[in-house]
Motif scaffolding. Structure first.
Motif, PDB file in Angstrom:
ATOM      1  N   VAL A 185       0.841  -1.210   0.000  1.00  0.00           N
ATOM      2  CA  VAL A 185       0.000   0.000   0.000  1.00  0.00           C
ATOM      3  C   VAL A 185       0.870   1.251   0.000  1.00  0.00           C
ATOM      4  O   VAL A 185       1.729   1.427   0.878  1.00  0.00           O
ATOM      5  CB  VAL A 185      -0.956   0.003   1.230  1.00  0.00           C
ATOM      6  CG1 VAL A 185      -1.870   1.222   1.190  1.00  0.00           C
ATOM      7  CG2 VAL A 185      -1.771  -1.287   1.284  1.00  0.00           C
TER       8      VAL A 185
ATOM      9  N   VAL B 215      -2.330  -0.757  -4.008  1.00  0.00           N
ATOM     10  CA  VAL B 215      -3.398   0.183  -3.629  1.00  0.00           C
ATOM     11  C   VAL B 215      -2.742   1.481  -3.170  1.00  0.00           C
ATOM     12  O   VAL B 215      -1.674   1.452  -2.552  1.00  0.00           O
ATOM     13  CB  VAL B 215      -4.260  -0.394  -2.461  1.00  0.00           C
ATOM     14  CG1 VAL B 215      -5.358   0.581  -2.048  1.00  0.00           C
ATOM     15  CG2 VAL B 215      -4.881  -1.732  -2.841  1.00  0.00           C
TER      16      VAL B 215
ATOM     17  N   VAL C 245      -3.378   5.033  -0.973  1.00  0.00           N
ATOM     18  CA  VAL C 245      -4.241   5.709   0.017  1.00  0.00           C
ATOM     19  C   VAL C 245      -3.817   7.166   0.119  1.00  0.00           C
ATOM     20  O   VAL C 245      -2.623   7.469   0.226  1.00  0.00           O
ATOM     21  CB  VAL C 245      -4.126   5.020   1.404  1.00  0.00           C
ATOM     22  CG1 VAL C 245      -4.803   5.853   2.486  1.00  0.00           C
ATOM     23  CG2 VAL C 245      -4.726   3.616   1.360  1.00  0.00           C
TER      24      VAL C 245
ATOM     25  N   ILE D 107      -7.832   4.969  -2.612  1.00  0.00           N
ATOM     26  CA  ILE D 107      -8.784   5.191  -1.508  1.00  0.00           C
ATOM     27  C   ILE D 107      -8.444   6.515  -0.838  1.00  0.00           C
ATOM     28  O   ILE D 107      -7.288   6.764  -0.489  1.00  0.00           O
ATOM     29  CB  ILE D 107      -8.694   4.075  -0.443  1.00  0.00           C
ATOM     30  CG1 ILE D 107      -8.853   2.682  -1.068  1.00  0.00           C
ATOM     31  CG2 ILE D 107      -9.748   4.285   0.640  1.00  0.00           C
ATOM     32  CD1 ILE D 107      -8.640   1.535  -0.079  1.00  0.00           C
TER      33      ILE D 107
ATOM     34  N   CYS E 277     -10.729   9.823  -6.134  1.00  0.00           N
ATOM     35  CA  CYS E 277     -10.337   8.490  -5.673  1.00  0.00           C
ATOM     36  C   CYS E 277     -11.492   7.524  -5.950  1.00  0.00           C
ATOM     37  O   CYS E 277     -12.635   7.927  -6.127  1.00  0.00           O
ATOM     38  CB  CYS E 277     -10.007   8.518  -4.184  1.00  0.00           C
ATOM     39  SG  CYS E 277      -8.554   9.527  -3.824  1.00  0.00           S
TER      40      CYS E 277
ATOM     41  N   THR F 244      -8.942   1.987   7.089  1.00  0.00           N
ATOM     42  CA  THR F 244      -8.604   2.211   5.680  1.00  0.00           C
ATOM     43  C   THR F 244      -7.510   1.245   5.257  1.00  0.00           C
ATOM     44  O   THR F 244      -7.565   0.657   4.171  1.00  0.00           O
ATOM     45  CB  THR F 244      -8.151   3.667   5.439  1.00  0.00           C
ATOM     46  OG1 THR F 244      -9.157   4.538   5.938  1.00  0.00           O
ATOM     47  CG2 THR F 244      -7.929   3.955   3.968  1.00  0.00           C
TER      48      THR F 244
ATOM     49  N   ALA G  79      -7.441  -1.485   2.412  1.00  0.00           N
ATOM     50  CA  ALA G  79      -6.401  -1.420   1.372  1.00  0.00           C
ATOM     51  C   ALA G  79      -5.643  -2.745   1.300  1.00  0.00           C
ATOM     52  O   ALA G  79      -5.377  -3.261   0.202  1.00  0.00           O
ATOM     53  CB  ALA G  79      -5.447  -0.260   1.666  1.00  0.00           C
ATOM     54  N   GLN G  80      -5.315  -3.285   2.478  1.00  0.00           N
ATOM     55  CA  GLN G  80      -4.551  -4.537   2.469  1.00  0.00           C
ATOM     56  C   GLN G  80      -5.395  -5.700   1.959  1.00  0.00           C
ATOM     57  O   GLN G  80      -4.884  -6.600   1.297  1.00  0.00           O
ATOM     58  CB  GLN G  80      -3.964  -4.825   3.855  1.00  0.00           C
ATOM     59  CG  GLN G  80      -2.569  -4.223   3.979  1.00  0.00           C
ATOM     60  CD  GLN G  80      -2.254  -3.702   5.361  1.00  0.00           C
ATOM     61  OE1 GLN G  80      -3.027  -3.905   6.294  1.00  0.00           O
ATOM     62  NE2 GLN G  80      -1.143  -3.013   5.496  1.00  0.00           N
TER      63      GLN G  80
END
Ligand code: CAA
Length: 258
Positions: A15, A52, A54, A99, A117, A190, A194-195
């Motif tokens: 991430v 991903v 963030v 995200i 996003c 979050t 994401a993970q």
């Protein structure tokens, strides 16, 4: 760009995290800051180890909009030459799932950044709004378009005309935000999401993102043709072979983005 003045960038596992870091001005989006955000997002987008991205804000705001100090004396000709929204356009073609973890105020350009996003997770104390009208102007980085496509023209007009703010709860009810969490758990929740997404097959995630984006703009039939092509394309991936073999062998798949 490898040195950041207005943001902080780090990677945790798969991430990539970008933190807006001008809390003394509520992360007002100077042109330099937007250029840094876009450069950092693009660097993560090109990095195969990042699955991903963030985006979040330091302090009490996600971002309180474009930097008013910087644009107060602008005129249309200077804006035309600056072509600053080209930076924003580049966010629309990022393929990696993004995200926004909205920690506080997301106003004007800050709201537009969150809307750029793919998903928004909001702290229960977050607030969203387009106050540009109170400055005698209007959103310029996609706000009128993205908000309208999300919640429809009548509701969008009311928020854009009044400049009033929406609470995280209202934004959730309208489908702008997918999760609302308590402020102290915002990053934890979050990152959990994401993970979780980082474990999914990355090519499928990218092609799903593209197809969903097309659904917003294309008529149904054209959208379905686009979807089908992406569906076929995924059968060229090792992840498809791995995903289906793992199912049949009753084991957990290991996706590699190949
Ligand atoms: N631009 C530049 N500076 C900003 C800013 C912005 N958008 N928002 C906040 N700041 C600065 C303030 O000037 C202040 O700086 P100083 O301490 O040096 O005075 C600091 O951040 C803290 O802000 P406040 O003292 O105003 O904090 P507050 O809690 O009293 O109010 C607020 C918070 C209601 C968000 C208020 O700061 C505000 O109204 N900000 C402007 C919001 C806005 O209009 N955003 C839209 C910008 S236009 C745009 O975004 C166009 C586009 O589509 C790209």
């Amino acid at each position: 760009m490898s040195e950041w003045n207005s943001i902080a960038v780090r990677q945790e596992g798969a991430v990539g995290i970008i933190e807006l870091a001008r809390p003394h001005v509520l992360n007002a989006l100077s042109r330099q800051m937007v250029a840094e955000i876009v450069a950092a997002v693009e660097a993560f987008d090109r990095d195969e180890t990042v699955r991903v991205i963030v985006l979040t804000g330091r302090g009490r705001a996600f971002a309180a909009g474009a930097d008013i100090q910087e644009m107060a004396d602008d005129d249309p000709i200077r804006l035309e030459w600056l072509n600053q929204f080209a930076d924003w356009d580049r966010l629309s073609i990022v393929k990696t799932p993004m995200i926004a973890a909205v920690n506080g105020l997301a106003l004007g350009g800050g709201f537009e950044l969150a809307l750029s996003c793919d998903l928004i997770v909001a702290s229960a104390t977050a607030e969203f709004g387009f106050p540009e009208v109170n400055l005698g102007v209007m959103p310029g980085a996609g706000g009128t378009q993205r908000l309208t496509k999300l919640i429809g023209p009548k509701r969008a007009l009311e928020w854009l005309w009044t400049g009033e703010r929406l609470s995280a709860k209202e934004a959730h009810k309208l489908g702008i935000v997918t999760r609302v969490v308590s402020p102290e758990l915002l990053m934890e929740e979050t990152m959990r999401l994401a993970q979780r997404l980082a474990q999914q097959p990355p090519l499928a995630l990218r092609l799903i993102k593209e197809a969903v984006q097309k659904a917003v703009d294309y008529p149904l039939y054209e959208g379905m043709q686009f979807e089908r092509k992406n569906f076929y394309l995924l059968f060229a991936s090792e992840d498809q072979k791995e995903g289906m073999a793992a199912f049949l062998e009753k084991r957990k798949p290991r996706f590699q983005g190949k």
